[in-house]
Design a protein around this motif. Structure first.
Motif, PDB file in Angstrom:
ATOM      1  N   ILE A   1       0.617   5.816  -0.027  1.00 14.92           N
ATOM      2  CA  ILE A   1      -0.138   7.063  -0.037  1.00 14.92           C
ATOM      3  C   ILE A   1       0.770   8.132  -0.608  1.00 14.92           C
ATOM      4  O   ILE A   1       1.916   8.310  -0.167  1.00 14.92           O
ATOM      5  CB  ILE A   1      -0.677   7.409   1.366  1.00 14.92           C
ATOM      6  CG1 ILE A   1      -1.546   8.662   1.313  1.00 14.92           C
ATOM      7  CG2 ILE A   1       0.444   7.545   2.396  1.00 14.92           C
ATOM      8  CD1 ILE A   1      -2.417   8.847   2.564  1.00 14.92           C
TER       9      ILE A   1
ATOM     10  N   SER B   1       0.846  -1.192   0.000  1.00 11.63           N
ATOM     11  CA  SER B   1       0.000   0.000   0.000  1.00 11.63           C
ATOM     12  C   SER B   1       0.882   1.243   0.000  1.00 11.63           C
ATOM     13  O   SER B   1       1.978   1.221   0.561  1.00 11.63           O
ATOM     14  CB  SER B   1      -0.918   0.033   1.230  1.00 11.63           C
ATOM     15  OG  SER B   1      -1.887  -0.967   1.186  1.00 11.63           O
TER      16      SER B   1
ATOM     17  N   THR C   1      -4.328   6.999  -2.477  1.00 11.99           N
ATOM     18  CA  THR C   1      -3.771   5.729  -2.008  1.00 11.99           C
ATOM     19  C   THR C   1      -3.794   4.692  -3.122  1.00 11.99           C
ATOM     20  O   THR C   1      -4.646   4.736  -4.015  1.00 11.99           O
ATOM     21  CB  THR C   1      -4.536   5.213  -0.789  1.00 11.99           C
ATOM     22  OG1 THR C   1      -5.894   4.977  -1.146  1.00 11.99           O
ATOM     23  CG2 THR C   1      -4.474   6.211   0.356  1.00 11.99           C
TER      24      THR C   1
END
Length: 124
Positions: A50, A48, A57
């Protein structure tokens, strides 16, 4: 610059965990932050991210819909909320600060500062 990761542990399949990464020495907001994981015998992969520029994201296909990255500016901390965990999610998880202001860099070489890692084990 320091990153302190925590929150890992042993969880049953289908369970949830929230990882935390507390930053010191700089302000997280404005930087691209990512969570990576590395299982034994496998390469480190980004799960993941951001973006520093627009806070959008991005999640790997393997975790899409189950994991979510977020930041808390008041605590200077980034989180990884992990739900519906599977045995294949077992790995050491690392937070990292990127050198770009976007999430376009997927590999570890695009990230400059790393936390120490926290173990996540999904097993019954």
């Amino acid at each position: 610059v320091q990153l302190q990761a925590s929150g890992g542990g042993l969880v049953q399949p289908g369970g949830s965990l929230r990882l935390s990464c507390a930053a010191s020495g700089f302000t997280l907001l404005g930087y691209t932050i990512a969570w990576f994981r590395q299982a034994p015998g496998k390469e480190r992969e980004r799960v993941s991210c951001i973006s520093g520029s627009d806070r959008k994201t991005y999640d790997a296909e393997s975790v899409k819909g189950r994991f979510a990255i977020s930041t808390d500016g008041t605590k200077n901390t980034v989180y990884l909320e992990m739900n519906s965990l599977k045995p294949e999610d077992t790995a050491v998880y690392y937070c990292a600060v990127g050198v770009m202001d976007s999430c376009s860099g997927y590999g570890p070489t695009w990230y400059e500062y790393w936390g120490q890692g926290t173990q996540v084990t999904v097993s019954s």
